[in-house]
Scaffold this motif. Structure first.
Motif, PDB file in Angstrom:
ATOM      1  N   LEU A 100       0.828  -1.218   0.000  1.00 20.13           N
ATOM      2  CA  LEU A 100       0.000   0.000   0.000  1.00 20.13           C
ATOM      3  C   LEU A 100       0.860   1.264   0.000  1.00 20.13           C
ATOM      4  N   GLU A 101       1.958   1.237   0.738  1.00 13.78           N
ATOM      5  CA  GLU A 101       2.871   2.382   0.745  1.00 13.78           C
ATOM      6  C   GLU A 101       3.585   2.503  -0.611  1.00 13.78           C
ATOM      7  N   TRP A 102       3.964   1.357  -1.151  1.00 10.87           N
ATOM      8  CA  TRP A 102       4.662   1.325  -2.450  1.00 10.87           C
ATOM      9  C   TRP A 102       3.773   1.930  -3.550  1.00 10.87           C
ATOM     10  N   LEU A 103       2.489   1.627  -3.489  1.00 11.40           N
ATOM     11  CA  LEU A 103       1.567   2.196  -4.484  1.00 11.40           C
ATOM     12  C   LEU A 103       1.527   3.715  -4.373  1.00 11.40           C
ATOM     13  N   GLN A 104       1.372   4.211  -3.150  1.00 12.49           N
ATOM     14  CA  GLN A 104       1.243   5.663  -2.960  1.00 12.49           C
ATOM     15  C   GLN A 104       2.550   6.392  -3.242  1.00 12.49           C
ATOM     16  N   LYS A 105       3.632   5.809  -2.763  1.00 12.56           N
ATOM     17  CA  LYS A 105       4.909   6.523  -2.780  1.00 12.56           C
ATOM     18  C   LYS A 105       5.559   6.520  -4.157  1.00 12.56           C
ATOM     19  N   TYR A 106       5.420   5.409  -4.863  1.00 13.23           N
ATOM     20  CA  TYR A 106       6.138   5.276  -6.140  1.00 13.23           C
ATOM     21  C   TYR A 106       5.198   5.131  -7.343  1.00 13.23           C
ATOM     22  N   THR A 107       4.300   4.165  -7.234  1.00  9.26           N
ATOM     23  CA  THR A 107       3.538   3.759  -8.410  1.00  9.26           C
ATOM     24  C   THR A 107       2.563   4.837  -8.878  1.00  9.26           C
ATOM     25  N   PHE A 108       1.798   5.376  -7.925  1.00  7.88           N
ATOM     26  CA  PHE A 108       0.796   6.373  -8.315  1.00  7.88           C
ATOM     27  C   PHE A 108       1.466   7.667  -8.791  1.00  7.88           C
ATOM     28  N   VAL A 109       2.677   7.898  -8.378  1.00  7.77           N
ATOM     29  CA  VAL A 109       3.416   9.078  -8.849  1.00  7.77           C
ATOM     30  C   VAL A 109       3.799   8.883 -10.309  1.00  7.77           C
ATOM     31  N   GLU A 110       4.351   7.736 -10.607  1.00 11.92           N
ATOM     32  CA  GLU A 110       4.837   7.470 -11.967  1.00 11.92           C
ATOM     33  C   GLU A 110       3.677   7.295 -12.960  1.00 11.92           C
ATOM     34  N   GLU A 111       2.626   6.650 -12.499  1.00 10.21           N
ATOM     35  CA  GLU A 111       1.516   6.388 -13.432  1.00 10.21           C
ATOM     36  C   GLU A 111       0.844   7.675 -13.920  1.00 10.21           C
ATOM     37  N   GLN A 112       0.934   8.734 -13.113  1.00 13.98           N
ATOM     38  CA  GLN A 112       0.327  10.008 -13.534  1.00 13.98           C
ATOM     39  C   GLN A 112       0.954  10.542 -14.816  1.00 13.98           C
ATOM     40  N   LYS A 113       2.195  10.178 -15.037  1.00 15.15           N
ATOM     41  CA  LYS A 113       2.909  10.738 -16.201  1.00 15.15           C
ATOM     42  C   LYS A 113       2.375  10.193 -17.526  1.00 15.15           C
ATOM     43  N   LEU A 114       1.618   9.109 -17.463  1.00 13.64           N
ATOM     44  CA  LEU A 114       1.089   8.547 -18.716  1.00 13.64           C
ATOM     45  C   LEU A 114      -0.120   9.314 -19.249  1.00 13.64           C
ATOM     46  N   ARG A 115      -0.485  10.369 -18.537  1.00 15.72           N
ATOM     47  CA  ARG A 115      -1.532  11.243 -19.065  1.00 15.72           C
ATOM     48  C   ARG A 115      -1.084  11.850 -20.400  1.00 15.72           C
ATOM     49  N   GLN A 116       0.205  12.087 -20.485  1.00 12.01           N
ATOM     50  CA  GLN A 116       0.787  12.635 -21.724  1.00 12.01           C
ATOM     51  C   GLN A 116       0.949  11.527 -22.748  1.00 12.01           C
ATOM     52  N   GLN A 117       0.242  11.665 -23.835  1.00  8.46           N
ATOM     53  CA  GLN A 117       0.285  10.624 -24.873  1.00  8.46           C
ATOM     54  C   GLN A 117       1.723  10.325 -25.325  1.00  8.46           C
ATOM     55  N   GLY A 118       2.515  11.391 -25.478  1.00 11.97           N
ATOM     56  CA  GLY A 118       3.896  11.208 -25.955  1.00 11.97           C
ATOM     57  C   GLY A 118       4.707  10.370 -24.976  1.00 11.97           C
ATOM     58  N   HIS A 119       4.483  10.606 -23.704  1.00  8.90           N
ATOM     59  CA  HIS A 119       5.203   9.819 -22.695  1.00  8.90           C
ATOM     60  C   HIS A 119       4.725   8.369 -22.702  1.00  8.90           C
ATOM     61  N   ALA A 120       3.423   8.195 -22.827  1.00  7.12           N
ATOM     62  CA  ALA A 120       2.880   6.827 -22.883  1.00  7.12           C
ATOM     63  C   ALA A 120       3.470   6.080 -24.089  1.00  7.12           C
ATOM     64  N   GLU A 121       3.604   6.777 -25.189  1.00  7.23           N
ATOM     65  CA  GLU A 121       4.174   6.132 -26.387  1.00  7.23           C
ATOM     66  C   GLU A 121       5.638   5.754 -26.145  1.00  7.23           C
ATOM     67  N   TYR A 122       6.350   6.633 -25.490  1.00  7.82           N
ATOM     68  CA  TYR A 122       7.764   6.368 -25.167  1.00  7.82           C
ATOM     69  C   TYR A 122       7.892   5.141 -24.256  1.00  7.82           C
ATOM     70  N   VAL A 123       7.046   5.104 -23.229  1.00 10.92           N
ATOM     71  CA  VAL A 123       7.099   3.981 -22.285  1.00 10.92           C
ATOM     72  C   VAL A 123       6.682   2.682 -22.994  1.00 10.92           C
ATOM     73  N   ALA A 124       5.677   2.776 -23.841  1.00 11.57           N
ATOM     74  CA  ALA A 124       5.211   1.577 -24.557  1.00 11.57           C
ATOM     75  C   ALA A 124       6.333   1.024 -25.448  1.00 11.57           C
ATOM     76  N   ARG A 125       7.045   1.923 -26.111  1.00 14.22           N
ATOM     77  CA  ARG A 125       8.161   1.457 -26.970  1.00 14.22           C
ATOM     78  C   ARG A 125       9.205   0.738 -26.131  1.00 14.22           C
ATOM     79  N   PHE A 126       9.535   1.336 -24.991  1.00 20.65           N
ATOM     80  CA  PHE A 126      10.519   0.688 -24.109  1.00 20.65           C
ATOM     81  C   PHE A 126      10.013  -0.683 -23.662  1.00 20.65           C
ATOM     82  N   PHE A 127       8.753  -0.706 -23.265  1.00 25.18           N
ATOM     83  CA  PHE A 127       8.152  -1.926 -22.725  1.00 25.18           C
ATOM     84  C   PHE A 127       8.213  -3.065 -23.756  1.00 25.18           C
ATOM     85  N   PHE A 128       7.852  -2.771 -24.977  1.00 24.16           N
ATOM     86  CA  PHE A 128       7.885  -3.823 -26.000  1.00 24.16           C
ATOM     87  C   PHE A 128       9.311  -4.259 -26.299  1.00 24.16           C
ATOM     88  N   ASP A 129      10.220  -3.308 -26.377  1.00 23.72           N
ATOM     89  CA  ASP A 129      11.627  -3.681 -26.585  1.00 23.72           C
ATOM     90  C   ASP A 129      12.073  -4.651 -25.495  1.00 23.72           C
TER      91      ASP A 129
END
Ligand code: GUN
Ligand code: ZN
Length: 442
Positions: A100-129
């Motif tokens: 629960l702390e890990w979600l609040q402290k790290y995960t929910f912070v990072e996941e907010q950045k995917l609001r930006q389509q360009g960032h989501a595309e960047y992360v998706a490219r990394f993920f598939f690679d």
């Protein structure tokens, strides 16, 4: 003139071909697989069109067909990962917190950045690679709450030609404002994405209420409505991972007898429903999962890293629950299914349970395909199957080559070495729909 094939062979892979026919737990090791020491896999139109002894097939092969010579190496179906979060590629290896702390402290912070389509595309490219580098060709994936993260994900999957299952996370409470939807918007957005992507080419959709803590009863009800409307879509969520999580679920749903009971009440159990973790379950919950044909995703590196607990595979199997294996990156610490199997073995050892290598490789390929209901398409090297294929080298590192010196042709020992010491360095090539796609190392 030799007789040729009734199709234009585009590529041939030569090597030690291994494909599972049945679960070794049920039929024993010897009857569980087919193995050709010098085998050939022929590919046309993204599918496997023949698998057999190289000598027999080579005689019939037109001279202009490219042969990828992997002799000495193992050729297997691509790995399948049944639970992973693509927005968490930069959350992996975050120090010192439980769920629960890990979600609040790290995960929910990072996941907010995917609001930006360009960032989501960047992360998706990394993920598939990264997945393809590790030999994973199909995964069941959580996107973020943002519809654009799902668009970015499926667009990238379509570009790569991979078969993926993914969905928009739904969260309407207990998360930062910027990461929440509502019961109504979560329903509408998920429905739109599902209608667009489910069954489009190789893409499949998973209805994704994150877990009972971050969804109100109204949102779980809306999720159930989606399941009812689209019975062939998948469902994914988390269940029984951490003791503090379970205590909070009991507070949030005082009328529910169990955590599983919450999901059951909203119609979220079933043969296409994948429940991450399933560590702490009462007997009635195990029975409910088994009776509904639901899938438990065993995420060993995550369960150790987040200090969650030990997954009791024997108990779930004995009660007839269908079990898949998964990385759960970024709670999980490796994208590699080989390293995931390594940690799974240790988790089971801690409980006095055995996990033979043939069982592990079955589960990472055909077994995971079977629990997902996809074992008529992926997870096997057989005629008609989609040509998602990996090539593994058990001598890829000095320590492995050294250990191989005293493994004299014993397949199970070689597989055990691969799952204990292996990682992306052992993946000599990854083929998606018959095309070699392993990214070059950086
Ligand atoms: N439970 C709810 N969300 C998550 C998540 O992102 N990771 C893990 N491991 N558990 C969860
Ligand atoms: Zn997870």
């Amino acid at each position: 003139m030799t007789d040729t094939f009734p199709f234009a062979v585009e590529r041939a892979l030569r090597g030690r071909v291994l494909s599972f026919q049945a679960d070794p737990r049920l039929v024993g090791g010897a009857a569980s697989h087919r193995y050709w020491e010098d085998g050939l896999v022929l590919v046309a139109g993204g599918r496997i069109v023949a698998v057999s002894e190289a000598a027999a097939l080579l005689r019939r092969l037109p001279p202009d067909v490219a042969i990828d010579d992997h002799r000495g190496r193992l050729i297997l179906p691509g790995f399948i990962d049944t639970h992973i979060h693509y927005p968490q590629t930069r959350v992996i290896a975050s120090y010192g917190a439980q769920l629960l702390e890990w979600l609040q402290k790290y995960t929910f912070v990072e996941e907010q950045k995917l609001r930006q389509q360009g960032h989501a595309e960047y992360v998706a490219r990394f993920f598939f690679d990264e997945l393809l580098r590790q030999g994973t060709t199909t995964a069941v994936v959580y996107c973020s709450v943002h519809p654009q993260s799902v668009e970015a994900f499926f667009a990238e999957s379509e570009r790569r030609g991979t078969r993926m299952i993914a969905g928009k996370v739904m969260m309407d409470r207990n998360a930062p404002e910027a990461l929440t939807d509502t019961a109504a918007s979560g329903y509408e957005e998920s429905r739109g994405l599902l209608q667009k992507w489910h069954g489009r080419g190789r893409q499949l959709y998973a209805i994704t209420p994150r877990f009972a803590i971050t969804s109100t009863p109204e949102q779980l009800e809306a999720s159930g409505a989606l399941v009812h409307e689209f019975p062939d879509a998948y469902v994914q969520t988390h269940l029984g991972e951490n003791l503090a999580e379970i205590a909070l679920v009991k507070e949030l749903f005082p009328a529910a007898k169990t955590y599983t009971g919450v999901y059951e009440r909203y119609g979220l159990l079933g043969p296409r429903s994948i429940f991450g973790h399933c560590i702490y379950l009462e007997d009635s919950e195990v029975a409910a999962l088994a009776d509904s044909g639901s899938i438990a995703a065993f995420c060993p590196t995550s369960n150790l890293f987040l200090g969650s607990g030990l997954f009791d595979m024997r108990r779930l199997h004995q009660h007839g629950v269908r079990v898949g294996v998964a990385t759960d990156v970024g709670g999980g610490t490796s994208y590699s299914m080989l390293q995931t199997a390594n940690e799974a073995y240790k988790v089971l050892q801690m409980q006095g349970q055995s996990w033979p290598a043939l069982q592990a490789f079955y589960m990472m390929t055909r077994g995971n395909a079977a629990v997902l209901g996809l074992d008529d398409r992926i997870g096997r090297l057989e005629e008609g199957f989609e040509a998602d294929i990996i090539v593994l080298d058990a001598r890829a590192t000095p320590a492995m080559a050294h250990r191989m010196e005293c493994i004299d042709g014993d397949l199970a020992e070689e597989l055990f070495l691969l799952m204990t010491l292996g990682d992306d360095r052992c993946v000599a090539e990854t083929y998606v729909a018959g095309r070699p796609v392993k990214p070059k190392a950086v």
